[in-house]
Write a protein that holds these residues in place. Sequence first.
Motif, PDB file in Angstrom:
ATOM      1  N   THR A 149     -12.301  51.595  34.842  1.00  0.00           N
ATOM      2  CA  THR A 149     -11.976  52.707  34.255  1.00  0.00           C
ATOM      3  C   THR A 149     -10.646  52.921  33.913  1.00  0.00           C
ATOM      4  OG1 THR A 149     -11.467  53.977  36.254  1.00  0.00           O
ATOM      5  CG2 THR A 149     -13.562  54.216  35.411  1.00  0.00           C
ATOM      6  N   ARG A 150     -10.330  53.406  32.815  1.00  0.00           N
ATOM      7  CA  ARG A 150      -8.805  53.388  32.485  1.00  0.00           C
ATOM      8  C   ARG A 150      -8.081  54.011  33.472  1.00  0.00           C
ATOM      9  NH1 ARG A 150      -8.785  55.309  26.191  1.00  0.00           N
ATOM     10  NH2 ARG A 150      -6.460  56.017  26.846  1.00  0.00           N
ATOM     11  N   LYS A 151      -8.509  54.824  34.323  1.00  0.00           N
ATOM     12  CA  LYS A 151      -7.736  55.616  35.331  1.00  0.00           C
ATOM     13  C   LYS A 151      -7.296  54.790  36.414  1.00  0.00           C
ATOM     14  CE  LYS A 151      -7.437  59.799  38.093  1.00  0.00           C
ATOM     15  NZ  LYS A 151      -8.052  61.096  38.552  1.00  0.00           N
ATOM     16  N   ALA A 152      -8.517  53.936  36.942  1.00  0.00           N
ATOM     17  CA  ALA A 152      -8.058  52.881  37.944  1.00  0.00           C
ATOM     18  C   ALA A 152      -7.162  51.857  37.473  1.00  0.00           C
ATOM     19  CB  ALA A 152      -9.575  52.102  37.927  1.00  0.00           C
ATOM     20  N   ALA A 153      -7.380  51.421  36.215  1.00  0.00           N
ATOM     21  CA  ALA A 153      -6.162  50.682  35.811  1.00  0.00           C
ATOM     22  C   ALA A 153      -4.933  51.013  35.748  1.00  0.00           C
ATOM     23  CB  ALA A 153      -6.698  49.993  34.246  1.00  0.00           C
ATOM     24  N   ARG A 154      -4.868  51.990  35.256  1.00  0.00           N
ATOM     25  CA  ARG A 154      -3.347  52.861  35.339  1.00  0.00           C
ATOM     26  C   ARG A 154      -2.892  52.815  36.732  1.00  0.00           C
ATOM     27  NH1 ARG A 154      -2.231  57.747  36.381  1.00  0.00           N
ATOM     28  NH2 ARG A 154      -3.939  58.667  36.059  1.00  0.00           N
ATOM     29  N   LEU A 155      -3.647  53.556  37.665  1.00  0.00           N
ATOM     30  CA  LEU A 155      -3.238  53.593  38.931  1.00  0.00           C
ATOM     31  C   LEU A 155      -2.822  52.381  39.667  1.00  0.00           C
ATOM     32  CD1 LEU A 155      -5.842  56.201  40.195  1.00  0.00           C
ATOM     33  CD2 LEU A 155      -3.556  56.584  40.412  1.00  0.00           C
ATOM     34  N   ILE A 156      -3.701  51.099  39.488  1.00  0.00           N
ATOM     35  CA  ILE A 156      -3.371  50.113  40.009  1.00  0.00           C
ATOM     36  C   ILE A 156      -2.151  49.202  39.482  1.00  0.00           C
ATOM     37  CG2 ILE A 156      -4.116  47.396  39.963  1.00  0.00           C
ATOM     38  CD1 ILE A 156      -7.016  48.763  39.874  1.00  0.00           C
ATOM     39  N   ALA A 157      -1.812  49.363  38.053  1.00  0.00           N
ATOM     40  CA  ALA A 157      -0.564  48.892  37.423  1.00  0.00           C
ATOM     41  C   ALA A 157       0.557  49.729  37.927  1.00  0.00           C
ATOM     42  CB  ALA A 157      -0.863  49.040  35.840  1.00  0.00           C
TER      43      ALA A 157
END
Length: 233
Positions: free
Chosen positions: A19-27
């Motif tokens: 998900t975009r949310k997962a990607a943002r949190l990881i970055a």
Amino acid sequence: MTGTLFGVGLGPGDPDLMTRKAARLIAEAPILAYPALKGADSFARAIAADLISPGTEEIVIDIPMTTERAPAQAAYDAGAARIAEALEDGQDVVCLCEGDPFFYGSFMYLHARLSDRFAVEVVPGVSSLTACAARAQLPLVARNERMTVLPGPLPDEELRQRIAGAESLAILKVGRHLKRIRAVLDGLGLTENAIYVERATLPEERICPLADAPENAPYFSMILLTKGADPWL
Ligand SMILES: C[S@@+](CC[C@H](N)C(=O)[O-])C[C@H]1O[C@@H](n2cnc3c(N)ncnc32)[C@H](O)[C@@H]1O
């Protein structure tokens, strides 16, 4: 102020299924945590690798290779203690979890240890169940049909009874149990309905009728089975 623990679902392997949310949190994560079988690379980290910023602190939770529960529980105790220190310091920690965190996900062990003391947010992910069905083009359930999910390590007799009573079925954690599960399905006359899916959504993906499956299955494999023939036509 203490930090927040994020349990982030990564999807079944293809990074595009995050998900975009997962990607943002990881970055943006100052600290990442993830389990890894002792001595092996972490599958969860590999899925997220392209998003991890240089300088991100990483807490690796080394899970011993044994089927006994106690050593793995001790590893999660130790991992939770390290994560708790960071949270106490006011830092957020993003915990990587293959698939969905609350569908047989390793994050549950950390959630159980930390959620009564710290703010926790769980970010859902595409589960292996829905990913395998999509890749196999096998619709799972409709209308009032029932879906049964079984772990392959269950004893033969329990597998047999639950499979016999199921309509639509997924068997996870196939790995070294493949031969046994196959024998149970053969005994019920269901082998020809069953599809074998290995490493869904990854470049090494393999999908075939169970009858054509290899002798040895990796841990990341699943058997799907629906009993009706084209039930939605
Ligand atoms: C501990 S469970 C983790 C499930 C994960 N949290 C999820 O939401 O899919 C591991 C099992 O999920 C299944 N699995 C996970 N990823 C898979 C994939 N890419 N292809 C096939 N099966 C997979 C396998 O049956 C494996 O043994």
